[in-house]
Design a protein around this motif. Structure first.
Motif, PDB file in Angstrom:
ATOM      1  N   ALA A   1      -4.120  -1.763  -3.102  1.00 36.74           N
ATOM      2  CA  ALA A   1      -3.494  -0.643  -3.809  1.00 36.74           C
ATOM      3  C   ALA A   1      -2.010  -0.640  -3.456  1.00 36.74           C
ATOM      4  O   ALA A   1      -1.642  -0.799  -2.287  1.00 36.74           O
ATOM      5  N   SER A   2      -1.174  -0.474  -4.445  1.00 35.08           N
ATOM      6  CA  SER A   2       0.271  -0.476  -4.206  1.00 35.08           C
ATOM      7  C   SER A   2       0.935   0.660  -4.980  1.00 35.08           C
ATOM      8  O   SER A   2       0.528   1.000  -6.095  1.00 35.08           O
ATOM      9  N   SER A   3       1.953   1.263  -4.335  1.00 36.01           N
ATOM     10  CA  SER A   3       2.714   2.338  -4.976  1.00 36.01           C
ATOM     11  C   SER A   3       3.967   2.604  -4.164  1.00 36.01           C
ATOM     12  O   SER A   3       3.905   2.683  -2.926  1.00 36.01           O
ATOM     13  N   ALA A   4       5.097   2.725  -4.849  1.00 33.42           N
ATOM     14  CA  ALA A   4       6.374   3.076  -4.216  1.00 33.42           C
ATOM     15  C   ALA A   4       6.696   2.184  -3.024  1.00 33.42           C
ATOM     16  O   ALA A   4       7.156   2.651  -1.983  1.00 33.42           O
TER      17      ALA A   4
ATOM     18  N   ALA B   1      -1.794  -1.245   0.513  1.00 36.72           N
ATOM     19  CA  ALA B   1      -2.977  -0.987   1.349  1.00 36.72           C
ATOM     20  C   ALA B   1      -4.103  -1.907   0.892  1.00 36.72           C
ATOM     21  O   ALA B   1      -4.611  -1.769  -0.226  1.00 36.72           O
ATOM     22  N   PRO B   2      -4.504  -2.871   1.743  1.00 41.68           N
ATOM     23  CA  PRO B   2      -5.585  -3.792   1.372  1.00 41.68           C
ATOM     24  C   PRO B   2      -6.933  -3.350   1.949  1.00 41.68           C
ATOM     25  O   PRO B   2      -6.996  -2.625   2.944  1.00 41.68           O
ATOM     26  N   ALA B   3      -8.005  -3.790   1.312  1.00 41.75           N
ATOM     27  CA  ALA B   3      -9.357  -3.555   1.822  1.00 41.75           C
ATOM     28  C   ALA B   3     -10.244  -4.695   1.352  1.00 41.75           C
ATOM     29  O   ALA B   3     -10.047  -5.269   0.282  1.00 41.75           O
ATOM     30  N   THR B   4     -11.239  -5.025   2.173  1.00 41.35           N
ATOM     31  CA  THR B   4     -12.146  -6.134   1.866  1.00 41.35           C
ATOM     32  C   THR B   4     -13.581  -5.698   2.112  1.00 41.35           C
ATOM     33  O   THR B   4     -13.857  -4.935   3.048  1.00 41.35           O
TER      34      THR B   4
END
Length: 217
Positions: free
Chosen positions: A91-94, A98-101
């Protein structure tokens, strides 16, 4: 990412992706990038050729995310083969990332069926059958149904575990069987007429599974 740890080939897996904004400012634009291993397939993006480029989904989150708020997004994938299959979401913003697996161990469904009954019975006597179903896999097996089709020489008498008899067929709806679980079913029939070999056909079906056994009396 919240999802099961185990799965079954050809049974959809639902992934819940939780987005949280722990900051004090609103996020107006959030981009989600989901990459998943070959062997997993999205219903809207078929990938029979196993092209890695097709196993990537990009999504914009409408409405963004207010400060301190959370929201869930759902991703449903279909496992086409057994193995440890991973999903990676970013997830990306501004300028924030934030990664998740999450990895699901996918198993080829394995359900065994065994039928025990007498080799010979006389007209006017009862014939008892024991049907055993076992989940041999590492994941729950759902939608399990057992059917026993009676030959004309046999008449239904009783069935355990709420087995129902309709038009010469006895049916048990077992629902979900846990890994390693064994379910034993009892069926009693009456012998009506003499025959060289009366055949009882038993079948178990479930999500991704079909096993059939024939027993002669």
């Amino acid at each position: 990412i919240n999802a099961p740890k185990t799965g079954i080939v050809e049974v959809p897996i639902s992934y819940t992706i939780r987005l949280s904004n722990p900051g004090t400012g609103d996020l107006d634009d959030i981009q989600l990038k989901a990459e998943y291993d070959l062997g997993l397939e999205h219903e809207q993006v078929k990938n029979p050729g196993n092209d890695p480029k097709k196993n990537v989904l990009l999504t914009s989150i409408k409405g963004g995310l207010k400060a301190g708020a959370s929201r869930d997004e759902t991703l449903v994938l279909l496992p086409r083969r057994p193995g440890a299959l991973g999903v990676r979401v970013t997830a990306s913003s501004a300028g924030l990332f934030a990664p998740a697996t999450h990895i699901v161990t996918v198993e080829q469904p394995k359900v065994s069926l065994n039928v025990e009954g007498p080799l010979k019975r006389y007209v006017g006597r009862a014939a008892a059958w024991k049907i055993t179903v076992k989940n041999e896999g590492i994941a729950e097996q759902t939608g399990v149904i057992v059917r026993a089709r009676l030959p004309a020489e046999l008449r239904f008498n009783t069935a355990s575990r709420n087995g129902t008899h309709v038009a010469g067929e006895v049916t048990w709806n077992l629902g979900t069987i846990r890994p390693g679980e064994v379910v034993a079913l009892d069926l009693t029939t009456d012998c009506l007429t003499a025959a060289p070999a009366a055949e009882l056909v038993t079948q178990v079906t479930a999500d991704g599974v079909r096993v059939e056994k024939s027993s002669r009396l």
